[in-house]
Design a protein around this motif. Structure first.
Motif, PDB file in Angstrom:
ATOM      1  N   ILE A 187       0.614 -76.601  55.896  1.00 39.07           N
ATOM      2  CA  ILE A 187       1.602 -77.144  57.154  1.00 39.07           C
ATOM      3  C   ILE A 187       0.706 -78.450  57.566  1.00 39.07           C
ATOM      4  N   LYS A 188      -0.177 -78.927  57.216  1.00 46.07           N
ATOM      5  CA  LYS A 188      -0.718 -80.084  57.718  1.00 46.07           C
ATOM      6  C   LYS A 188       0.164 -81.077  57.789  1.00 46.07           C
ATOM      7  N   HIS A 189       0.997 -81.423  56.713  1.00 51.90           N
ATOM      8  CA  HIS A 189       2.127 -82.648  56.953  1.00 51.90           C
ATOM      9  C   HIS A 189       3.087 -82.292  57.922  1.00 51.90           C
ATOM     10  N   LEU A 190       3.236 -81.180  58.335  1.00 51.26           N
ATOM     11  CA  LEU A 190       4.388 -80.793  59.322  1.00 51.26           C
ATOM     12  C   LEU A 190       3.538 -81.141  60.716  1.00 51.26           C
ATOM     13  N   LEU A 191       2.254 -80.768  60.677  1.00 57.28           N
ATOM     14  CA  LEU A 191       1.696 -81.115  61.936  1.00 57.28           C
ATOM     15  C   LEU A 191       1.502 -82.616  62.416  1.00 57.28           C
TER      16      LEU A 191
END
Ligand code: NDP
Length: 348
Positions: free
Chosen positions: A44-48
């Motif tokens: 989920i890094k890209h969502l964060l």
């Protein structure tokens, strides 16, 4: 329907949904995005990062397809539900448990929750051309040269093409639930094989796996004469947004730029990156596929009903009603390979 919406996107960490979330944020929408686990930072890094870039616009929630009530919190205040989450796997041990159950029960859990959420008026469902046809041979059986939205997959089962079966039963269930009420309508997107750059470094998805296998020379000795429809991931995300914005949108929408054999796709990459990869230049004879089929997890029935059989999809509805201006396959392939270079998933 006004242009500004609060939109639930299920399976937001996925390949297609990540672009969808990004485009929704770029178009100033509020997004409630569900992921299976908020603690899996790698997924989920890209969502964060998007959350930081678009303050106050992206809200993340945990939800599992198999848990009833899981989507309640995330759905609150949403006007649109975009249900993309569903397992996309070809190599499974237990098709019922790994594919059909999450696809079918997941669709039920998400859509039944809408009865508790009066703000929802539209559902956009990510189905697949796998719900249109199961094998390329289906065109011969139906005595047609092109498939369109009126066709349904009637040949897949738990034992034969189980992924396609899971998508078919899930889409049928969505239509059944929609017809039971009249508050929300349903617009279905049926993408063909999706390619193009990923917003993450994940390699567990079928689209990225296919590209990596091709570039890493897995098919260097030759590729099966297997035709798929192809579409760019960004066009798929845009189609979902159009399905939300175009008030008159209804029914199913095939998304397919065109159909190509694997060798044709390899030739396109070869032209873009001459001599850079060990790509398949020839087609393997069908008899050889019967021999090696069991080792590459392709049953005799799959070989017989797909290898060497042409395939064609009618994409005119997506162009006319969702205004999709398909990216050229060269752009899709070029950007996908570049993303894999940039992510160090292949060496430059
Ligand atoms: P991904 O594998 O990248 O995404 C699938 C998503 O579903 C992931 O976010 C995954 O969560 C989520 N998911 C799977 N099981 C569960 C579960 N039990 N509970 C909650 N979430 C779950 O695949 P794609 O982006 O390629 O596919 C997205 C959708 O598009 C699917 O419905 C697929 O069938 C459809 N599709 C894909 C095509 C393609 O070529 N890629 C073509 C046509 C349709 P997690 O991140 O935690 O793994």
């Amino acid at each position: 329907m006004t242009d500004k919406q609060t939109v639930l996107v299920t399976g937001a960490s996925g390949y297609i949904a990540s672009w969808l979330v990004r485009f929704l944020l770029e178009s100033n929408q509020i997004v409630h995005a569900t992921v299976r686990s908020l603690s899996k930072q790698d997924k989920i890094k890209h969502l964060l990062d998007l959350q930081k870039k678009y303050p106050g616009q992206l809200h993340l929630f945990e939800a599992d397809l198999l848990q009833a009530g899981s989507f309640k919190l995330a759905m609150k205040a949403c006007t649109v539900v975009m249900h993309t989450a569903s397992p996309f796997k070809i190599d499974v041990n237990d098709a019922q448990k790994e594919l059909v159950q999450p696809a079918l029960e997941g669709t039920r859990n998400v859509l039944e929750e809408i009865s508790n959420c009066p703000s929802v008026t539209r559902v956009v469902l990510t189905s697949s051309v796998a719900a249109i046809n199961g094998d390329n041979y289906d065109l011969k059986t139906k005595a047609i040269s092109q498939l369109d939205e009126s066709h349904w997959n009637t040949t897949s089962s738990l034992k034969h093409q189980p992924y396609s079966y899971s998508k078919t039963v899930a889409e049928k269930e969505a239509w059944r639930l929609q017809k039971e009420q009249n508050r929300w309508d349903l617009v279905v997107i049926n993408p063909s094989f999706v390619m193009g750059p990923s917003l993450t470094n994940r390699v567990d998805g079928q689209s990225t796996q296919f590209m990596l296998d091709l570039l890493k020379g897995k098919l260097a000795i030759g590729a099966p004469d297997l035709h798929f429809g192809y579409v760019d991931v960004r066009d798929v995300a845009k189609a979902h947004i159009q399905a939300m914005l175009v008030k008159e949108a209804s029914g199913r929408h095939i998304l397919c730029q065109n159909t190509y054999s694997i060798v044709q796709v390899a030739a396109i990459i070869q032209q873009l990156y001459p001599k850079r990869f060990n790509l398949p230049a020839r087609q393997l004879p069908k008899w050889m596929l019967y021999l090696v089929g069991p080792f590459i997890k392709m049953s005799w029935k799959s070989v017989s009903r797909n290898i060497g059989h042409p395939l064609d999809y009618n994409n005119s509805k997506s162009i006319k009603h969702l205004q999709i201006n398909y990216k050229a396959i060269e752009t899709t392939m070029k950007d996908h390979v570049q993303q894999l270079f940039d992510s160090n998933l292949i060496s430059a």
